[in-house]
Design an enzyme around this catalytic site. Structure first.
Site, PDB file in Angstrom:
ATOM      1  CE  LYS A 131      35.211  37.116  31.461  1.00 55.40           C
ATOM      2  NZ  LYS A 131      35.644  37.918  32.596  1.00 55.40           N
ATOM      3  CB  THR A 155      32.438  38.023  34.964  1.00 58.48           C
ATOM      4  OG1 THR A 155      31.762  39.080  35.286  1.00 58.48           O
ATOM      5  CG2 THR A 155      31.680  36.800  34.217  1.00 58.48           C
ATOM      6  CE  LYS A 215      28.462  39.245  34.471  1.00 57.96           C
ATOM      7  NZ  LYS A 215      28.120  40.359  34.496  1.00 57.96           N
TER       8      LYS A 215
HETATM    9  P1  NAD Z   1      39.701  45.673  32.452  1.00 62.84           P
HETATM   10  O1  NAD Z   1      40.469  44.923  31.648  1.00 62.84           O
HETATM   11  O2  NAD Z   1      39.449  47.098  32.198  1.00 62.84           O
HETATM   12  O3  NAD Z   1      40.216  45.383  34.010  1.00 62.84           O
HETATM   13  C1  NAD Z   1      41.204  44.553  34.529  1.00 62.84           C
HETATM   14  C2  NAD Z   1      42.357  44.998  35.152  1.00 62.84           C
HETATM   15  O4  NAD Z   1      42.867  43.858  35.928  1.00 62.84           O
HETATM   16  C3  NAD Z   1      43.231  45.494  34.125  1.00 62.84           C
HETATM   17  O5  NAD Z   1      43.442  46.788  34.740  1.00 62.84           O
HETATM   18  C4  NAD Z   1      44.549  44.522  34.341  1.00 62.84           C
HETATM   19  O6  NAD Z   1      45.772  45.588  34.171  1.00 62.84           O
HETATM   20  C5  NAD Z   1      44.350  44.222  35.663  1.00 62.84           C
HETATM   21  N1  NAD Z   1      45.215  42.845  35.775  1.00 62.84           N
HETATM   22  C6  NAD Z   1      45.339  41.768  35.159  1.00 62.84           C
HETATM   23  N2  NAD Z   1      45.928  40.941  35.751  1.00 62.84           N
HETATM   24  C7  NAD Z   1      46.254  41.500  36.773  1.00 62.84           C
HETATM   25  C8  NAD Z   1      47.210  40.969  38.094  1.00 62.84           C
HETATM   26  N3  NAD Z   1      47.795  39.724  38.040  1.00 62.84           N
HETATM   27  N4  NAD Z   1      47.311  41.771  39.052  1.00 62.84           N
HETATM   28  C9  NAD Z   1      46.974  42.905  39.116  1.00 62.84           C
HETATM   29  N5  NAD Z   1      45.966  43.489  38.161  1.00 62.84           N
HETATM   30  C10 NAD Z   1      45.854  42.592  37.145  1.00 62.84           C
HETATM   31  O7  NAD Z   1      38.239  44.998  32.755  1.00 62.84           O
HETATM   32  P2  NAD Z   1      37.008  45.350  33.410  1.00 62.84           P
HETATM   33  O8  NAD Z   1      35.984  45.932  32.236  1.00 62.84           O
HETATM   34  O9  NAD Z   1      37.246  46.231  34.523  1.00 62.84           O
HETATM   35  O10 NAD Z   1      36.211  43.947  33.882  1.00 62.84           O
HETATM   36  C11 NAD Z   1      36.537  43.528  34.941  1.00 62.84           C
HETATM   37  C12 NAD Z   1      36.007  42.095  35.237  1.00 62.84           C
HETATM   38  O11 NAD Z   1      34.593  42.557  35.382  1.00 62.84           O
HETATM   39  C13 NAD Z   1      35.849  41.209  34.053  1.00 62.84           C
HETATM   40  O12 NAD Z   1      35.833  39.940  34.689  1.00 62.84           O
HETATM   41  C14 NAD Z   1      34.613  41.538  33.420  1.00 62.84           C
HETATM   42  O13 NAD Z   1      34.068  40.311  32.683  1.00 62.84           O
HETATM   43  C15 NAD Z   1      33.675  42.045  34.676  1.00 62.84           C
HETATM   44  N6  NAD Z   1      32.776  42.892  33.853  1.00 62.84           N
HETATM   45  C16 NAD Z   1      32.910  43.954  33.169  1.00 62.84           C
HETATM   46  C17 NAD Z   1      31.872  44.837  32.901  1.00 62.84           C
HETATM   47  C18 NAD Z   1      31.916  45.918  31.922  1.00 62.84           C
HETATM   48  O14 NAD Z   1      30.998  46.367  31.337  1.00 62.84           O
HETATM   49  N7  NAD Z   1      33.280  46.152  31.658  1.00 62.84           N
HETATM   50  C19 NAD Z   1      30.456  44.256  33.544  1.00 62.84           C
HETATM   51  C20 NAD Z   1      30.392  43.583  34.214  1.00 62.84           C
HETATM   52  C21 NAD Z   1      31.357  42.526  34.520  1.00 62.84           C
END
Ligand code: NAD
Length: 293
Positions: free
Chosen positions: A243, A93, A168
């Site tokens: 966010k 997102t 979204k």
């Molecule tokens: P998270 O922080 O658990 O996962 C993100 C991952 O990206 C982490 O493991 C981090 O180490 C990795 N990362 C960061 N920079 C990196 C790079 N340069 N190279 C490789 N890996 C890298 O977050 P999440 O909860 O999995 O959410 C991910 C996305 O999905 C976000 O944009 C969030 O807004 C969206 N989202 C989350 C949810 C939820 O309920 N968690 C729901 C819908 C959407």
């Protein structure tokens, strides 16, 4: 079956990558946090030593990263390592401007590009029941949809590059406003002596009802699975709602759209998070309304 490079194996990415493995795809995963690669590897994802190596020779690249800056930097790193015609799907997102920028970057390099943010949370990622909101050309959508189908149930083509992120932002802004309105009504009813179950029975079958009320009722009792019954354990964390409301306000500013309630909702969630409730469910916004001396 496809070879998929998966970058970003966090709370959402790891189960999504695991579902691609279950569907028979060969998935090469990378994350900057080594433990997260191990978690995904335990679910059948092949460990890649770098993002470039995850992408090299892949048919499809999926990114699931925190924010626009991470997606931009990963695309800067990997687009040149991919073969022309690779399908790039960004499910993070992120802000609409970043989505459009990486879309243009990938398209100019001869790739199919889709922004495909999701709704449904970690539970939806684990159950492969996410909703995907996709932006990109019809050809990119046709190329990406069969892969996305292994991770979700509803896949909607919203328009050109960036349209998925717009959808979204609009959806989550409306959800926040609905939740705050629901919380205000439930609080006022209780303080005027109404039983919450009675008010729920009325509102859920009347014009004041909403998806937020019937699925995420912010008062314990009427909806047994709602976070209010579980000390506001998320669910969908207030941090993430904040966010998303920030992204919605950025988009509204860029479009010159008046979103007074979206702006007010952002301030409410900023206060909730500043008060230490960022890790609680977004329905905990009711605690700011019902707090009494
Ligand atoms: P998270 O922080 O658990 O996962 C993100 C991952 O990206 C982490 O493991 C981090 O180490 C990795 N990362 C960061 N920079 C990196 C790079 N340069 N190279 C490789 N890996 C890298 O977050 P999440 O909860 O999995 O959410 C991910 C996305 O999905 C976000 O944009 C969030 O807004 C969206 N989202 C989350 C949810 C939820 O309920 N968690 C729901 C819908 C959407």
């Amino acid at each position: 079956m496809a070879t998929v490079g998966f970058i970003g194996l966090g709370n959402m990415g790891a189960p999504m990558a695991a579902n691609l493995v279950s569907a028979g795809h060969a998935v090469r995963g990378f994350d900057v946090v080594a433990d997260n690669i191990e978690t995904a590897a335990a679910k059948g994802v092949t460990k890649a030593p770098s993002a470039r190596e995850a992408v090299s020779g892949a048919d499809v690249v999926v990114t699931m990263l925190p924010a626009g800056q991470h997606v931009r930097s990963v695309y800067d790193d990997v687009v040149a390592a991919a073969a022309s015609g690779t399908v790039f799907i960004d499910s993070s997102t992120i802000d609409v401007d970043s989505a459009k920028a990486v879309h243009a970057q990938a398209s100019e390099a001869g790739m199919h590009a889709l922004d495909a943010p999701v709704s449904g949370g970690v539970g939806g990622a684990e159950a492969a029941s996410l909703t995907f909101m996709c932006g990109g050309t019809a050809d990119a959508f046709a190329a990406g949809e069969p892969i996305i189908a292994s991770m979700g149930k509803r896949i909607i083509h919203c328009g050109d590059g960036g349209a998925g992120q717009v959808a979204k932002a609009c959806n989550n802004m409306a959800l926040a406003i609905a939740m705050i309105g629901t919380a205000e009504a439930m609080t006022m009813g209780q303080e005027l002596g109404l039983d919450p179950q009675t008010l729920f029975d009325v509102m859920s079958t009347s014009s004041g009802g909403s998806w937020a009320l019937v699925n995420h009722c912010p008062v314990a009792g009427p909806v047994p699975q709602s976070a209010a019954n579980n000390d506001f354990k998320p669910g969908f964390a207030a941090d993430l709602m904040l966010k998303d409301l920030g992204l919605a306000q950025e988009a509204a500013r860029a479009a010159g759209t008046a979103t007074p309630l979206g702006a007010a909702a952002l301030q409410m969630y900023r206060m909730l998070v500043a008060g230490g409730a960022g890790a609680k469910d977004y329905s905990a916004v009711i605690q700011m309304l019902s707090a009494r001396d």
